[in-house]
Design a protein around this motif. Structure first.
Motif, PDB file in Angstrom:
ATOM      1  N   UNK A  11       0.829  -1.202   0.000  1.00  0.00           N
ATOM      2  CA  UNK A  11       0.000   0.000   0.000  1.00  0.00           C
ATOM      3  C   UNK A  11       0.860   1.247   0.000  1.00  0.00           C
ATOM      4  N   UNK A  12       0.224   2.357  -0.376  1.00  0.00           N
ATOM      5  CA  UNK A  12       0.844   3.668  -0.249  1.00  0.00           C
ATOM      6  C   UNK A  12       0.358   4.308   1.046  1.00  0.00           C
ATOM      7  N   UNK A  13       1.254   5.052   1.676  1.00  0.00           N
ATOM      8  CA  UNK A  13       0.937   5.674   2.962  1.00  0.00           C
ATOM      9  C   UNK A  13       1.469   7.096   2.985  1.00  0.00           C
ATOM     10  N   UNK A  14       0.668   8.021   3.517  1.00  0.00           N
ATOM     11  CA  UNK A  14       1.053   9.427   3.483  1.00  0.00           C
ATOM     12  C   UNK A  14       1.989   9.819   4.616  1.00  0.00           C
ATOM     13  N   UNK A  15       2.061   9.013   5.676  1.00  0.00           N
ATOM     14  CA  UNK A  15       2.944   9.316   6.798  1.00  0.00           C
ATOM     15  C   UNK A  15       3.275   8.035   7.541  1.00  0.00           C
ATOM     16  N   UNK A  16       4.402   8.057   8.251  1.00  0.00           N
ATOM     17  CA  UNK A  16       4.771   6.858   9.017  1.00  0.00           C
ATOM     18  C   UNK A  16       4.113   6.787  10.381  1.00  0.00           C
ATOM     19  N   UNK A  17       3.562   7.914  10.852  1.00  0.00           N
ATOM     20  CA  UNK A  17       3.071   7.969  12.229  1.00  0.00           C
ATOM     21  C   UNK A  17       1.584   7.648  12.327  1.00  0.00           C
ATOM     22  N   UNK A  18       1.157   6.555  11.739  1.00  0.00           N
ATOM     23  CA  UNK A  18      -0.266   6.246  11.714  1.00  0.00           C
ATOM     24  C   UNK A  18      -0.811   5.919  13.105  1.00  0.00           C
ATOM     25  N   UNK A  19       0.025   5.397  13.995  1.00  0.00           N
ATOM     26  CA  UNK A  19      -0.465   5.059  15.324  1.00  0.00           C
ATOM     27  C   UNK A  19      -0.821   6.306  16.127  1.00  0.00           C
ATOM     28  N   UNK A  20      -0.328   7.467  15.737  1.00  0.00           N
ATOM     29  CA  UNK A  20      -0.597   8.694  16.463  1.00  0.00           C
ATOM     30  C   UNK A  20      -1.753   9.493  15.866  1.00  0.00           C
ATOM     31  N   UNK A  21      -2.417   8.946  14.872  1.00  0.00           N
ATOM     32  CA  UNK A  21      -3.492   9.653  14.202  1.00  0.00           C
ATOM     33  C   UNK A  21      -4.832   8.986  14.519  1.00  0.00           C
ATOM     34  N   UNK A  22      -5.864   9.810  14.747  1.00  0.00           N
ATOM     35  CA  UNK A  22      -7.174   9.240  15.034  1.00  0.00           C
ATOM     36  C   UNK A  22      -8.121   9.349  13.856  1.00  0.00           C
ATOM     37  N   UNK A  23      -7.642   9.853  12.721  1.00  0.00           N
ATOM     38  CA  UNK A  23      -8.464   9.875  11.518  1.00  0.00           C
ATOM     39  C   UNK A  23      -7.606   9.439  10.336  1.00  0.00           C
ATOM     40  N   UNK A  24      -7.832   8.195   9.916  1.00  0.00           N
ATOM     41  CA  UNK A  24      -7.067   7.605   8.832  1.00  0.00           C
ATOM     42  C   UNK A  24      -8.025   7.285   7.692  1.00  0.00           C
ATOM     43  N   UNK A  25      -7.763   7.853   6.534  1.00  0.00           N
ATOM     44  CA  UNK A  25      -8.587   7.598   5.361  1.00  0.00           C
ATOM     45  C   UNK A  25      -7.995   6.431   4.583  1.00  0.00           C
ATOM     46  N   UNK A  26      -8.813   5.408   4.374  1.00  0.00           N
ATOM     47  CA  UNK A  26      -8.412   4.284   3.540  1.00  0.00           C
ATOM     48  C   UNK A  26      -9.143   4.434   2.211  1.00  0.00           C
ATOM     49  N   UNK A  27      -8.364   4.528   1.152  1.00  0.00           N
ATOM     50  CA  UNK A  27      -8.877   4.888  -0.166  1.00  0.00           C
ATOM     51  C   UNK A  27      -8.814   3.685  -1.105  1.00  0.00           C
TER      52      UNK A  27
END
Length: 242
Positions: A11-27
């Motif tokens: 997959x492509x990912x916009x940032x490495x810090x996904x565990x610190x985000x509470x809104x993740x868009x899966x496209x």
């Protein structure tokens, strides 16, 4: 965007810090499309403060891609299997990448709209759904496909299989829903979107559901649709932060 491979998932990912985000868009992209083809949209969404993930979908990109997705026999044999497989692997995908369900907002175009809607109907913790040019009403849409293509009526076994994934009469998240479709779509009939909208607003009596129909638009993800999607995502984010 960064290209990431974890086991069978790519997959492509916009940032490495996904565990610190509470809104993740899966496209999720459409049939015969590519994850790479959605990088520009992902960057626009990421600029609004979201983490964006674009998974490779089975039979596309680097996951056993088909030679010609748009051969009619290939489409009939693989389309629904691809939708079902992607719905089924959602929980394992989140587990592998370390993301919680309630952090995710699902966005899908065309086939990706079917996928996103199917996942949303099974996972009530999801924080939002945007279905563009897809359908949440699988049985109805397949029946329309068959009439349009001059094929036999759907069998009882085939209908039963579709109903297992159909978003109609399923437990659903209470999170916001955005449905968008062109009124002149010759690929994915708008009736599926309308039927799901009727179900979710009339039967489920949901109020945080929007359906916007775009006049004189065929099977396209237009700039106006992108603008509406971004505004809708920002509204979710602002409510969360507020």
């Amino acid at each position: 965007m960064e290209r990431i491979v974890i086991g069978e998932y790519k997959f492509y990912q916009s940032t490495n810090n996904i565990q610190n985000k509470d809104k993740i868009v899966i496209l999720y992209h459409g049939w015969g499309g590519t994850a790479k083809g959605y990088l520009e949209l992902a960057e626009e969404i990421a600029q609004e403060g979201f983490v964006v993930l674009i998974p490779d979908i089975l039979y596309h990109d680097e996951r056993f891609p088909l030679e010609n997705h748009f051969d009619s026999n290939v489409t009939r044999n693989y389309f629904w299997n691809t939708v079902f497989h992607t719905i089924n692997e959602y929980n394992e995908f989140l587990r592998v990448i370390g993301v919680k369900k309630n952090s995710t907002i699902l966005v899908g175009n065309s086939m990706g709209g079917f996928i996103a809607n199917g996942i949303f109907a099974k996972e009530p913790e999801i924080s939002g759904l945007a279905n563009i040019n897809g359908s949440g009403s699988f049985v109805l849409t397949e029946k329309i496909f068959r009439i349009r293509d001059g094929r036999d009526e759907i069998s009882q076994a085939e209908e039963s299989r579709l109903k297992k994934y159909d978003s109609i009469d399923k437990m659903i998240s209470l999170s916001p829903v955005l449905l968008m479709h062109g009124d002149s779509d010759t690929i994915i009939p708008i009736e599926g979107q309308k039927n799901y909208y009727k179900y979710i607003t009339k039967e489920e009596k949901r109020t945080n559901v929007e359906m916007e129909i775009f006049e004189k638009v065929n099977h396209e993800f237009t700039p106006k649709m992108v603008q509406k999607l971004i505004a809708w995502l920002k509204e979710i984010k602002n409510k969360k932060e507020g």
